[in-house]
Write a protein that holds these residues in place. Structure first.
Motif, short mmCIF file in Angstrom:
data_model
loop_
_atom_site.label_atom_id
_atom_site.label_comp_id
_atom_site.label_asym_id
_atom_site.label_seq_id
_atom_site.Cartn_x
_atom_site.Cartn_y
_atom_site.Cartn_z
N VAL A 1 31.05 47.80 29.81
CA VAL A 1 31.70 47.89 31.68
C VAL A 1 31.24 48.84 31.70
O VAL A 1 30.87 48.36 33.72
N GLY A 2 30.32 49.82 31.74
CA GLY A 2 29.79 50.78 32.35
C GLY A 2 28.52 50.22 33.53
O GLY A 2 27.86 50.52 34.52
N VAL A 3 28.13 49.50 32.60
CA VAL A 3 26.52 48.50 32.66
C VAL A 3 26.89 47.43 33.60
O VAL A 3 26.20 47.71 34.55
N ARG A 4 27.99 47.28 33.11
CA ARG A 4 28.91 45.92 34.79
C ARG A 4 28.54 46.61 36.04
O ARG A 4 28.15 45.86 36.27
N LYS A 5 29.78 47.43 36.02
CA LYS A 5 29.84 47.71 36.99
C LYS A 5 28.42 48.44 38.01
O LYS A 5 28.87 48.25 39.02
N ALA A 6 28.00 49.09 36.91
CA ALA A 6 26.18 49.62 37.72
C ALA A 6 25.40 48.46 38.13
O ALA A 6 24.58 48.14 39.42
N LEU A 7 25.94 47.02 37.92
CA LEU A 7 25.61 46.11 38.25
C LEU A 7 26.36 45.31 38.86
O LEU A 7 25.35 44.37 39.94
N GLY A 8 26.56 45.76 39.59
CA GLY A 8 27.84 45.07 40.37
C GLY A 8 29.12 44.61 40.79
O GLY A 8 29.45 44.40 41.39
N ALA A 9 29.36 44.61 39.54
CA ALA A 9 31.30 44.12 39.32
C ALA A 9 31.86 44.80 40.16
O ALA A 9 31.81 45.84 39.46
N SER A 10 32.83 43.84 40.70
CA SER A 10 33.84 44.28 41.03
C SER A 10 34.97 45.14 39.61
O SER A 10 35.25 44.34 38.23
N ALA A 11 36.17 45.30 39.90
CA ALA A 11 36.94 45.80 38.85
C ALA A 11 37.68 44.48 38.12
O ALA A 11 38.29 44.59 37.52
N VAL A 12 38.40 43.99 39.94
CA VAL A 12 38.23 42.26 39.47
C VAL A 12 37.66 41.85 38.32
O VAL A 12 38.64 41.18 37.79
N GLN A 13 36.94 41.28 38.40
CA GLN A 13 35.92 40.58 37.66
C GLN A 13 35.82 41.15 36.59
O GLN A 13 36.26 40.21 35.28
N LEU A 14 36.27 42.54 36.59
CA LEU A 14 35.81 43.68 35.27
C LEU A 14 37.46 43.32 34.29
O LEU A 14 37.07 43.10 32.89
N THR A 15 38.62 43.39 35.04
CA THR A 15 39.89 43.13 34.36
C THR A 15 39.64 41.98 33.88
O THR A 15 40.60 41.52 33.32
N ALA A 16 39.44 40.67 34.44
CA ALA A 16 39.31 38.82 34.46
C ALA A 16 38.63 38.87 33.21
O ALA A 16 38.79 38.65 32.41
N LEU A 17 37.71 40.05 32.74
CA LEU A 17 37.05 39.56 32.25
C LEU A 17 37.29 39.96 30.58
O LEU A 17 37.53 39.52 29.23
N LEU A 18 38.01 41.58 30.67
CA LEU A 18 38.37 41.74 29.40
C LEU A 18 39.69 41.65 29.49
O LEU A 18 40.37 41.52 28.45
N SER A 19 40.57 40.43 30.27
CA SER A 19 42.04 40.03 29.72
C SER A 19 41.24 39.00 29.48
O SER A 19 42.81 38.34 28.82
N LYS A 20 40.44 38.05 29.36
CA LYS A 20 40.31 36.64 29.45
C LYS A 20 41.26 36.24 27.88
O LYS A 20 41.85 35.60 27.58
N GLU A 21 40.78 37.09 27.08
CA GLU A 21 41.30 36.73 25.62
C GLU A 21 42.61 37.04 25.21
O GLU A 21 42.89 35.86 24.44
N PHE A 22 43.25 37.73 26.27
CA PHE A 22 44.64 37.85 25.74
C PHE A 22 45.53 36.80 26.71
O PHE A 22 46.49 36.28 26.15
N VAL A 23 44.97 36.02 27.85
CA VAL A 23 45.11 35.13 28.79
C VAL A 23 44.60 34.35 27.96
O VAL A 23 46.03 33.12 27.37
N ALA A 24 43.72 33.79 26.77
CA ALA A 24 43.74 32.56 25.72
C ALA A 24 44.56 32.85 24.72
O ALA A 24 45.49 31.28 24.39
N ILE A 25 44.94 34.00 24.43
CA ILE A 25 45.99 33.98 23.12
C ILE A 25 47.26 33.69 23.61
O ILE A 25 48.03 32.56 22.94
N SER A 26 47.92 33.85 24.35
CA SER A 26 48.95 33.34 25.14
C SER A 26 49.60 32.27 25.56
O SER A 26 50.46 31.37 25.10
N GLY A 27 48.31 31.33 26.25
CA GLY A 27 47.89 30.18 26.19
C GLY A 27 48.04 29.15 25.11
O GLY A 27 48.40 28.44 25.23
N VAL A 28 47.46 29.86 24.35
CA VAL A 28 47.60 28.78 22.52
C VAL A 28 49.12 29.14 22.54
O VAL A 28 49.40 27.77 21.87
#
Length: 798
Positions: A706-733
């Motif tokens: 997360v720190g590296v991605r933020k240092a490279l310009g990733a936004s909080a929304v993008q990081l939240t989507a990245l970290l939540s993707k797994e749980f949304v996928a589990i819910s979808g299944v």
């Protein structure tokens, strides 16, 4: 050694307080639900076991038709016939229900009770606090009363020898007092009167019910005590002989009898016409046990999930301990001790929750209806406490067993070299397992939410069903001991009352079936039968399609519905008018055909309609149907209360709008909906706790990323989507699996219902929305917090 394990377990759980709290809370909810059920089941299990020879006491069940539900009632002559013809029966007693208001010292007191044979005290073992059971109930007009009723009626006086009177009968003499409250029995009563009263011929205008030779009248309850060396199946021959003797023309399987152990009445199968109070049928128990196990399963999955989520930190601990000589079983035992500690801490929380949960559970309508209540006093029983402690130990071991086996398996060289650690800093293969466990919880929650919504929609739909008559404008009044004619006249004087009709059976609310024989002598028709006044159809708002209504109670005629004409073989309703039907030993002419209407409230498709026959009411009515002007229900009910007090103040008025009675009938359906909804919320909440823990650890494990991605310009929304993707996928299944399964399961029970609804897209959308909202509000909130961290701090501390 155990002390050291406990100390380490306490320190470990304290160090990871948030995860320990999540585990304890999820298991506490699960155990609290299970404890409520255990309290209820224990109360049911001990019912009727106080009788000295409870293992030899049986109730006779009857089944008039092969496809009909078994009944708790039997013919009047069955008991004496068994006692005379079969030597293996030690004692037989018959019961017939009664209720009235007794007059004592010019005061009137309501009671419920039974007429019973003198052998009542031989079959049952009741605690007697006054009087002698020997030679009791042998003479007409003898009664035993319960201690609670006697205190209400006689105060501190000794009731033995006092007299009470009800209806127009000679006075009854109190022969003894029973302490009914000290025992747990399915028989609830205030008074037990001698059966000889029924056979004395002194009950005024009442028929000599006790001597009825009609073996088709199933109005009595027969209990018997077998000899100690006799098995219940040995009476099958006697039952078959009685069936052949008294039902020679009955079809195969009709009018059969069997014995039911008295200790199996509670928690037993549903039987019709059952006098039992305080018993829960088996299907209700199965449903409650299933829901409790679902919640317990969900709580156990959360603990397993959280344990596996912490696996990365624990593998280093395991590696060091194995390096210094710890055996695998010792490490596994440590994890088991931690799981058991969590379980017992959850038990403490569960007991605290019970104080709030038990009253809510006891308020469920179907439990109040049968008089079943969970009782916290059971916690004073050492045996019960031992069972609870043993069950908690088992839960702790089972929930901790899998994590203990998994986490104690790797070798120290693999752990310390990093070979046991795979993608995203998780033990190899464990990430997939955790996703599967979380997916299972969400799938279970999906099914429960889907079912809860459907039950709500189905119940609402049933309340809005057109039953074929004007239920919205009807009030029913039970006559009881009021003079019918005078009461009817007073009701007619109430403003807003359009019509009043006397009736013996209430359509929808009380089904009474009789068999009619067609004019050809061969056609038989089993029909719902109403003994009713001539103005009943106009009061109900049901129209005639042919002929007329009978004009007087003495007229030997009847009115049938269109379904009856079809079953009798007539092509048109007009063809049935003028034909003759035989009813008992009398012949009636069909003078009219009415529209079909629902005569029975039923959840079973096909059982709410069918042949219906209205015959003239020749006795006093049991009920009055009151037709109200539109919008006058409320005012009429208030005036009825005042009228009732002038006629029968000993009883509370038994009057209710038809819509309220229908609503009451479907109250168990709403209770089921509430139970399913509460279970769904529990499972969803427990899954959310596990998801929160998983999201927290997943975020912590990826903080450097997360720190590296933020240092490279990733936004909080993008990081939240990245970290939540797994749980949304589990819910979808979970939704992809759960929604089709929910549809299939609910189609099964909907297909058996009358007036069932269709499963629309709204149910799917609402269920999916609920799952996704929980996912985003738990995992999404935690990943958003992780995405807000300062990358400089994260990279500096990495």
């Amino acid at each position: 050694m155990l002390r050291n394990y406990l100390k380490i377990a306490w320190r470990t759980n304290w160090r990871h307080r948030s995860f320990s709290f999540n585990s304890i809370l999820s298991l506490a909810i699960s155990l609290a639900v299970c404890l409520v059920l255990v309290l209820l089941l224990y109360q049911q299990w001990e019912m009727d076991r106080h009788h000295a020879d409870a293992d030899r006491v049986y109730r006779v069940l009857s089944q008039p038709d092969p496809g009909q539900a078994e009944m708790a009632s039997t013919p009047a002559r069955l008991g004496p016939a068994l006692a005379e013809q079969y030597t293996g029966v030690e004692a037989v007693t018959r019961l017939r229900q009664t209720f009235a208001s007794a007059v004592v010292d010019e005061g009137r007191f309501q009671f419920t009770g039974f007429y019973a044979d003198p052998t009542f005290f031989e079959v049952f073992d009741w605690p007697i606090v006054a009087g002698q059971p020997a030679n009791a109930l042998t003479e007409p007009f003898q009664v035993f009363v319960t201690q609670q009723w006697a205190e209400r009626v006689f105060g501190d006086e000794n009731p033995v020898g006092r007299t009470i009177q009800w209806r127009d009968t000679p006075p009854f003499t109190v022969a003894g007092v029973i302490d009914r409250s000290s025992v747990n029995s399915h028989l609830s009563f205030d008074i037990v009167a001698s059966f000889a009263t029924l056979t004395s011929g002194q009950l005024g205008d009442q028929e000599d019910w006790g001597n009825r030779a009609d073996w088709t009248a199933l109005n009595y309850y027969t209990y018997l005590k077998l000899d100690s060396n006799v098995r219940p199946d040995q009476l099958d021959t006697a039952f078959e002989a009685l069936r052949t003797q008294h039902y020679p023309e009955a079809e195969s399987g009709a009018y059969t009898f069997r014995l039911q152990p008295i200790t199996e009445i509670a928690l037993g199968p549903y039987v019709a016409n059952d006098p039992a109070q305080g018993t829960l049928p088996r299907f209700g128990v199965v449903a409650l046990v299933g829901l409790a196990l679902l919640v317990l399963f969900a709580g156990g999955l959360t603990y397993v999930n959280l344990s596996l989520a912490r696996a990365f930190e624990r593998t280093r601990e395991v590696g060091i301990r194995k390096t210094v000589g710890a055996q695998r079983w010792e490490i596994a035992l440590q994890f088991l001790v931690e799981g058991v500690l969590i379980a017992f801490l959850a038990l403490v929380g569960a007991v605290c929750m019970l104080a709030a949960l038990v009253p809510i559970f006891n308020d469920l309508y179907f439990l109040e209806l049968v008089g079943v209540q969970a009782d916290m006093r059971l916690f004073r029983d050492p045996l019960f406490l031992a069972v609870v402690a043993g069950g908690t130990l088992l839960v702790g071991v089972l929930t901790a067993a899998y994590p203990a086996l998994i986490l104690s398996r790797p070798q120290p060289s693999q752990i310390l070299s990093g070979e046991a650690i795979g993608r995203r800093s998780q033990p190899k293969g464990r990430s997939r397992l955790r996703r599967m466990l979380l997916g299972a919880q969400l799938t279970l929650a999906c099914i429960l939410i889907f079912t809860t919504i459907l039950i709500y929609q189905q119940g609402t739909h049933m309340l809005e069903t057109d039953y074929g008559f004007d239920v919205d404008r009807l009030v029913h009044v039970q006559v009881r001991e009021a003079p019918p004619e005078a009461l009817s006249q007073e009701i007619r004087r109430i403003a807003g009352v359009e019509e009043v009709a006397g009736i013996a059976q209430l359509p929808l609310l009380w089904s009474w079936y009789q068999t009619f024989l067609g004019g050809d002598g061969e056609t038989r028709m089993r029909a719902f039968t109403m003994d009713a006044a001539p103005n009943t159809l106009s009061t109900l708002g049901v129209k005639l399609v042919a002929g007329r209504m009978f004009r007087t109670a003495e007229e030997p005629s009847l009115v049938v519905n269109q379904a009856a004409t079809r079953q009798l073989g007539f092509e048109a309703p007009e063809d049935a008018v003028g034909t003759t039907l035989q009813y008992d030993d009398s012949f009636y002419q069909i003078v009219g055909v009415m529209e079909d209407f629902h005569h029975r409230l039923s959840l079973d498709a096909g059982q709410s309609t069918g042949p219906t026959v209205i015959v003239p009411l020749r006795d006093d009515p049991a009920y009055f149907l009151v037709r109200a002007a539109p919008g006058q229900h409320h005012d009429i009910m208030e005036h009825l209360e005042a009228v009732w007090q002038d006629f029968d103040p000993a009883y509370d008025m038994a009057a209710m709008p038809y819509t309220a009675s229908i609503d009451e009938f479907f109250e168990p359906l709403r209770n089921t909906r509430d139970l399913m909804g509460a279970t769904a919320l529990f499972v969803l909440f427990i899954a959310a706790l596990g998801m929160l823990g998983m999201a927290t650890y997943a975020s912590n494990a990826r903080m450097k990323e997360v720190g590296v991605r933020k240092a490279l310009g990733a936004s909080a929304v993008q990081l939240t989507a990245l970290l939540s993707k797994e749980f949304v996928a589990i819910s979808g299944v979970a939704l992809a699996v759960g929604l089709p399964v929910s549809w299939l399961i609910n189609r099964l029970w909907l297909d058996f219902l009358a007036h069932r609804i269709d499963i629309g897209p709204g149910v799917f959308l609402a269920t999916a929305a609920a799952i996704l909202v929980v996912t985003l509000s738990t995992a999404g909130a935690q990943t958003w917090r992780a995405a807000q961290t300062n990358p400089a701090v994260v990279l500096r501390d990495a």
